[in-house]
Design a protein around this motif. Structure first.
Motif, PDB file in Angstrom:
ATOM      1  N   VAL A 186       0.842  -1.187   0.000  1.00 40.47           N
ATOM      2  CA  VAL A 186       0.000   0.000   0.000  1.00 40.47           C
ATOM      3  C   VAL A 186       0.883   1.245   0.000  1.00 40.47           C
ATOM      4  CG1 VAL A 186      -2.042   1.028   1.009  1.00 40.47           C
ATOM      5  CG2 VAL A 186      -1.521  -1.360   1.476  1.00 40.47           C
ATOM      6  N   HIS A 187       1.442   1.580   1.167  1.00 38.10           N
ATOM      7  CA  HIS A 187       2.339   2.744   1.225  1.00 38.10           C
ATOM      8  C   HIS A 187       3.752   2.308   1.569  1.00 38.10           C
ATOM      9  CE1 HIS A 187      -1.088   5.240   0.741  1.00 38.10           C
ATOM     10  NE2 HIS A 187      -1.651   4.802   1.840  1.00 38.10           N
ATOM     11  N   GLY A 188       4.063   1.095   1.250  1.00 35.38           N
ATOM     12  CA  GLY A 188       5.391   0.574   1.535  1.00 35.38           C
ATOM     13  C   GLY A 188       5.673  -0.572   0.585  1.00 35.38           C
ATOM     14  N   PRO A 189       6.755  -1.298   0.804  1.00 37.03           N
ATOM     15  CA  PRO A 189       7.134  -2.378  -0.103  1.00 37.03           C
ATOM     16  C   PRO A 189       6.068  -3.459  -0.203  1.00 37.03           C
ATOM     17  CG  PRO A 189       8.931  -1.879   1.400  1.00 37.03           C
ATOM     18  CD  PRO A 189       7.752  -1.100   1.867  1.00 37.03           C
ATOM     19  N   ASN A 190       5.937  -4.071  -1.384  1.00 35.17           N
ATOM     20  CA  ASN A 190       5.110  -5.270  -1.453  1.00 35.17           C
ATOM     21  C   ASN A 190       5.967  -6.516  -1.649  1.00 35.17           C
ATOM     22  OD1 ASN A 190       5.743  -5.114  -4.136  1.00 35.17           O
ATOM     23  ND2 ASN A 190       3.656  -5.410  -4.875  1.00 35.17           N
ATOM     24  N   LYS A 191       7.270  -6.315  -1.620  1.00 32.17           N
ATOM     25  CA  LYS A 191       8.163  -7.471  -1.608  1.00 32.17           C
ATOM     26  C   LYS A 191       9.258  -7.231  -0.584  1.00 32.17           C
ATOM     27  CE  LYS A 191       9.371  -8.709  -5.725  1.00 32.17           C
ATOM     28  NZ  LYS A 191      10.316  -8.968  -6.839  1.00 32.17           N
ATOM     29  N   LEU A 192       9.427  -8.198   0.296  1.00 33.51           N
ATOM     30  CA  LEU A 192      10.405  -8.044   1.365  1.00 33.51           C
ATOM     31  C   LEU A 192      11.334  -9.250   1.364  1.00 33.51           C
ATOM     32  CD1 LEU A 192      11.301  -6.441   3.889  1.00 33.51           C
ATOM     33  CD2 LEU A 192       9.649  -7.761   5.200  1.00 33.51           C
ATOM     34  N   CYS A 193      12.632  -9.001   1.207  1.00 28.90           N
ATOM     35  CA  CYS A 193      13.611 -10.095   1.158  1.00 28.90           C
ATOM     36  C   CYS A 193      14.657  -9.918   2.245  1.00 28.90           C
ATOM     37  CB  CYS A 193      14.344 -10.112  -0.187  1.00 28.90           C
ATOM     38  SG  CYS A 193      13.259 -10.077  -1.601  1.00 28.90           S
ATOM     39  N   ALA A 194      15.132 -11.029   2.781  1.00 30.68           N
ATOM     40  CA  ALA A 194      16.208 -10.962   3.769  1.00 30.68           C
ATOM     41  C   ALA A 194      17.303 -11.930   3.349  1.00 30.68           C
ATOM     42  CB  ALA A 194      15.678 -11.328   5.145  1.00 30.68           C
ATOM     43  N   ILE A 195      18.521 -11.410   3.251  1.00 32.89           N
ATOM     44  CA  ILE A 195      19.661 -12.299   2.993  1.00 32.89           C
ATOM     45  C   ILE A 195      20.399 -12.438   4.310  1.00 32.89           C
ATOM     46  CG2 ILE A 195      21.795 -12.633   1.689  1.00 32.89           C
ATOM     47  CD1 ILE A 195      20.616 -10.881  -0.506  1.00 32.89           C
ATOM     48  N   VAL A 196      20.388 -13.661   4.845  1.00 32.35           N
ATOM     49  CA  VAL A 196      21.005 -13.899   6.158  1.00 32.35           C
ATOM     50  C   VAL A 196      22.343 -14.587   5.957  1.00 32.35           C
ATOM     51  CG1 VAL A 196      20.696 -14.932   8.432  1.00 32.35           C
ATOM     52  CG2 VAL A 196      18.689 -14.244   7.113  1.00 32.35           C
ATOM     53  N   LEU A 197      23.405 -13.878   6.279  1.00 31.32           N
ATOM     54  CA  LEU A 197      24.748 -14.449   6.165  1.00 31.32           C
ATOM     55  C   LEU A 197      25.084 -15.136   7.479  1.00 31.32           C
ATOM     56  CD1 LEU A 197      27.468 -14.828   4.718  1.00 31.32           C
ATOM     57  CD2 LEU A 197      28.158 -12.611   5.652  1.00 31.32           C
ATOM     58  N   VAL A 198      25.378 -16.433   7.364  1.00 38.72           N
ATOM     59  CA  VAL A 198      25.649 -17.181   8.576  1.00 38.72           C
ATOM     60  C   VAL A 198      27.127 -17.228   8.863  1.00 38.72           C
ATOM     61  CG1 VAL A 198      25.661 -19.488   9.549  1.00 38.72           C
ATOM     62  CG2 VAL A 198      23.610 -18.620   8.474  1.00 38.72           C
ATOM     63  N   GLU A 199      27.448 -16.870  10.114  1.00 43.42           N
ATOM     64  CA  GLU A 199      28.840 -16.955  10.529  1.00 43.42           C
ATOM     65  C   GLU A 199      28.886 -17.713  11.838  1.00 43.42           C
ATOM     66  OE1 GLU A 199      30.434 -12.804   8.716  1.00 43.42           O
ATOM     67  OE2 GLU A 199      28.879 -12.660  10.240  1.00 43.42           O
ATOM     68  N   ASN A 200      29.646 -18.780  11.874  1.00 40.27           N
ATOM     69  CA  ASN A 200      29.763 -19.600  13.097  1.00 40.27           C
ATOM     70  C   ASN A 200      28.469 -20.298  13.520  1.00 40.27           C
ATOM     71  OD1 ASN A 200      31.862 -17.572  13.139  1.00 40.27           O
ATOM     72  ND2 ASN A 200      32.442 -18.500  15.059  1.00 40.27           N
ATOM     73  N   TRP A 201      28.165 -21.394  12.866  1.00 42.75           N
ATOM     74  CA  TRP A 201      27.062 -22.230  13.350  1.00 42.75           C
ATOM     75  C   TRP A 201      27.465 -22.901  14.644  1.00 42.75           C
ATOM     76  CZ3 TRP A 201      22.602 -21.340  11.901  1.00 42.75           C
ATOM     77  CH2 TRP A 201      22.194 -21.294  10.556  1.00 42.75           C
TER      78      TRP A 201
END
Lengths: 718, 199
Positions: free
Chosen positions: B180-195
């Protein structure tokens, strides 16, 4: 009734008629149903909901107690961060401040995000008069703004409009042809409003929470319009009611956790902005040194009756309201009528006390009769506001000042009428089923001629109980039975069954001196007389509780009174003592069952498929359905019918006309449809009044589960 | 003693974020993160991409990615008419201050409006985060949040934005509409460090 109230009462009836006959009720009902079920789903995964509510209630109460201190801290911190704070005592002061600011800054266009407080101020109107264009950016708010109407619901302002109506409004406003498909329509609105966001010189938002310790205002939306409203224009005015202040960020998180789930069933709404002071660097606005300008931020803190509300002990807790809308979605009459009938700026159950102080007690008294006293609002409130009690006080004020319609006056004396009818039962029953008599009765008393009355009995429960030998319990279980009106004057068999079943389970049963529950008096605001009755009952029952008796009532309204309304209203330690030791009849049997003490030697009534309707007063006192569980134990196949309120609301559905009988039938429609389905062999409910209503609205006969249980125990009528 | 990060928290974040219609991509190297970023940007064929500077963004060299694709980056130092450039950006790329696993929420502190608008104006918002930034619940984040709101000095200002899912409304006939007044697609790239090593 005094002429002023008679006039507004007539208007109310017309509004009810329009709502019942109009097209909007389906949309309003559908959306409140949806929000209500989303809320239930959302809290299913929150096992500590009760604890969270209790905690937030304590935080809110403590804050309101020292509100000035917190407001001071908030003010200091906002100012320290470079914002400005204005304390407005009245609506007018707040409006003039904003107007003056807009004129001084030569503002031509303002964008607004949703704020009940700015609705309360009727701000738009004043600004527009001075030639300033004001655009409400929340989609629902924009729709009602274009339609020149007030919102119909706190969370979903334009839910009563069809997509065609919405498209037409936007097409007219823009000169372009807007599509009717909601997705495409919204895309066009996005483009249209984007222009306004980018060009506005001032943004006005509300405030959901104001955190004192950090000078932070918190604004919550799903659309993202509050972000743009506060991020794009160089000037931001945030308007808050003073009660919005809360001490710490931790407190704010606790409130946010309950707010979204209660209002829409979401864990969090899409956007929660914690704005601490005027943010820097507004793109598009350069100062003389070619650096980006910082925002100018003003916080307007409004009183407008809130301090007065705070000083009145019975109403003070209304200030704890977090404006979630949960009470609106669960209210049986609101979900048919919507906000245009049920309120002004503040609508629905909480709208009644809020209107009393922000608009005046008289205004609140105009629509207070729409509350039917079911208690469901308090049950869902995330801060446990005792809304029914407050509404009763509003009704009391109104009745004292303006009088009552004649039906109310008649019903207030229900107990006395029932006693007299019982004394001449055969004649009374004949007359009450005679059309001509009922016609005249309606003219004189205001009781609807279409409403069937339950039969009266010459011999009352108490007559029978006087000669009933006292049973001595082997295990020491002692019960004080609170029978109320129906079991005494109409259907003593119910009372007898209760006694027999309890005795079968080794309970000694006594029937202490009692007056009726007093519910009719409370329903119509007659609090003076009601208080006398409540005190009498509490005093009588407390004596038994202290001797080790538990109190049991089989009429849901009576149980509701003893467990909720009496302690809320009287607030005495005796009232609380009685409340803590009171049980609804089936609730008590389930307690015995869990302790392994229930006699389960039943003659099973196998195979019967029953639909069980749970009365509102039962729902407002506990979550479980003990009636359903016990009926399953005796072999019935039970389906729980969850279609909300049957509509009769105790005595309300007996009153003649639109705000009585007609409204009650409209409220019950969903339930009636379900009840008529062939899958049920029988319909059950433990409430005497729900039974009358279902038998009025459908050809079905409704069974009393207590009778079925007696049959299963092979006990007979003596 | 180095802290190791639980896999279960990332999985929870992924689950909640996706349940709201967001796209979460968990990657285990900066190279994979860059690749995913490139993929997500080119998918939209944007003309302009707005960037809010972040530590992770610098590590991934977002500027370079955009140059390689041939898209104009819009950043706070882009020069004149930022307002126009922002409003014409199709994609916005930001970092986060933290994330909340149990609600799939991104928490972004910004101390100027350009950075805030990068996640608010464009149709697509891509958030870059490290698994180390994910906390379990809002309750566990309270101290950090108070710090962020308080700011580092007395007169410090700023906005902390909680983003949980895309912009949405159901105001028209209860039909759910996103963007509506903001994004209609939201993506997150999660970089994993130290499992955390799991047995």
């Amino acid at each position: 009734m005094k002429p002023e109230r008679k006039a507004t009462y007539k208007q109310l009836l017309l509004k009810i008629e329009a709502a019942i006959n109009g097209k909007q009720k389906t949309a309003i009902r559908a959306s409140t149903n949806r929000l209500r079920s989303h809320r239930v789903e959302a809290f299913e995964e929150v096992p500590d909901f009760e604890a969270q509510r209790e905690e937030l209630r304590s935080i809110k109460r403590a804050t309101i107690q020292e509100i000035e201190r917190h407001l001071q801290k908030l003010t200091e911190n906002v100012i320290m961060k470079g914002g400005r704070v204005f304390r407005a005592k009245t609506r007018d002061e707040a409006v003039q401040y904003v107007l003056k600011l807009a004129l001084e800054r030569e503002v031509e266009l303002i964008v607004k995000s949703k704020s009940m407080t700015t609705e309360e101020l009727e701000l738009n109107h004043v600004l527009e008069e001075k030639g300033i264009r004001v655009v409400d950016t929340d989609l629902g708010e924009r729709i009602v703004q274009l339609a020149r109407e007030k919102p119909v619901h706190i969370i979903a302002p334009a839910i009563h409009k069809t997509r065609e109506e919405v498209a037409a409004l936007f097409s007219e406003a823009s000169g372009k042809n807007f599509p009717t498909d909601p997705v495409a329509l919204t895309q066009e609105v996005r483009k249209m409003l984007r222009e306004d966001f980018l060009n506005a010189q001032m943004g006005i938002t509300g405030v959901n929470i104001a955190v004192a310790e950090t000078g932070t205002i918190v604004v919550v939306t799903n659309e993202g319009n509050a972000r743009l409203t506060s991020a794009l224009p160089p000037l931001h005015v945030a308007v808050m009611g003073m009660e919005k202040v809360i001490p710490t960020i931790g407190d704010a998180i606790k409130q946010l956790k309950l707010l979204s789930r209660s209002g829409t069933g979401q864990k969090f709404t899409s956007y929660i902005s914690f704005i601490s002071g005027p943010n820097k660097g507004i793109p598009g606005y350069n100062n003389g040194n070619n650096a980006l300008v910082d925002r100018e931020f003003h916080l307007v803190i409004l009183d407008n009756g809130r301090n007065v509300m705070r000083e009145k002990e019975e109403f003070r807790d209304a200030l704890n309201c977090i404006k979630c809308g949960a009470c609106l979605n669960v209210c049986p009459t609101y979900s048919i009528l919507g906000g245009h009938v049920f309120g002004y700026t503040y609508t629905g159950p909480i709208g009644i006390p809020w209107t009393a102080f922000t608009e005046g007690m008289e205004k609140a008294g105009e629509f207070a009769p729409l509350c039917i006293g079911c208690g469901l609002c308090e049950d869902v409130c995330p801060v446990k506001i005792e809304i029914p009690k407050m509404i009763i006080h509003v009704k009391h004020h109104d009745a004292k000042k303006y009088g009552q319609p004649k039906a109310n006056k008649f019903i207030i004396n229900l107990e006395e009428h029932s006693r007299r009818a019982s004394q001449v039962a055969p004649v009374a029953n004949l007359l009450l089923s005679n059309r001509i008599f009922r016609y005249f009765m309606e003219k004189v008393t205001g009781i609807d001629r279409r409403r069937p009355f339950p039969k009266y009995s010459r011999k009352t429960f108490r007559h029978w109980f006087k000669t009933h030998p006292l049973y001595h319990s082997k295990s020491g279980l002692k019960i004080a039975y609170f029978h109320d009106v129906y079991a005494n004057y109409n259907d003593p068999e119910v009372g007898k069954s209760v006694v027999q079943i309890l005795e079968k389970n080794d309970c000694e049963v006594v029937a202490p001196p009692q007056k009726h529950s007093g519910m009719p008096l409370l329903s119509y605001g007659n609090t003076d007389e009601a208080t006398e009755i409540m005190k009498y009952n509490v005093s009588s029952l407390a004596e038994y509780v202290r001797k080790g008796y538990k109190v049991v009532s089989a009429e849901p309204t009576a149980a509701f009174c003893l467990k909720k309304l009496y302690p809320d209203f009287l607030g005495t330690s005796d009232a609380k003592l009685v409340a803590q030791n009171s049980y609804e009849f089936f609730e008590f049997l389930m307690k015995l069952h869990r302790e392994g003490r229930l006699d389960t030697n039943f003659k099973k009534l196998n195979g019967m498929k029953v639909g069980y309707h749970s009365p509102c007063h039962t729902k407002s006192i506990f979550k479980e359905k003990p009636v359903a569980r016990i009926m399953e134990l005796i072999g019935l196949n039970v389906k729980e019918i969850d279609y909300g309120c049957c509509g009769i609301a105790g005595t309300y559905g007996y009153k003649a006309g639109l705000d009585g009988f007609d409204l009650s039938i409209e409220v019950g429609k969903g339930l009636f449809e379900e009840v008529m389905k062939l899958e049920y062999d029988a319909i059950l409910t433990e409430s005497s009044v729900c039974r009358v209503q279902i038998e009025t609205g459908t050809p079905r006969k409704v069974l009393q589960p207590i009778r079925l249980l007696r049959e299963a125990y092979s006990l007979s009528s003596e | 003693m180095e802290t190791v990060w639980k896999r279960s928290i990332v999985e929870r974040f992924e689950k909640e974020f996706s349940a709201l219609g967001g796209e979460a991509y968990v990657v285990e190297s900066t190279a994979k993160a860059r690749e995913k970023l490139r993929e997500l940007i080119t998918r939209d064929s944007p003309k302009k991409v707005a960037i809010s500077d972040s530590e992770l963004g610098k590590r991934l060299q977002v500027d370079e990615v955009l140059n390689e694709i041939g898209v104009t980056p819009v950043s706070i130092s882009s020069g004149s008419n930022l307002r126009k450039a922002l409003s014409e950006s199709d994609v916005g790329i930001t970092g986060v201050s933290l994330a909340l696993a149990d609600t799939g929420t991104l928490v972004i502190k910004t101390d100027n409006e350009f950075d805030r608008l990068v996640s608010a104006l464009p149709y697509t918002h891509i958030a870059l985060l490290s698994n180390r930034q994910i906390l379990e619940t809002a309750d566990s984040a309270i101290n950090k949040l108070s710090e962020l709101c308080m700011g580092t000095s007395k007169g410090a200002t700023g906005v902390v934005s909680f983003i949980t899912g895309t912009s949405r409304t159901a105001d028209i006939e209860q039909v759910l509409v996103k963007g509506v007044h903001g994004p209609n697609k939201l993506c997150a790239i999660v970089l994993v460090e130290n499992w955390e090593a799991e047995n």
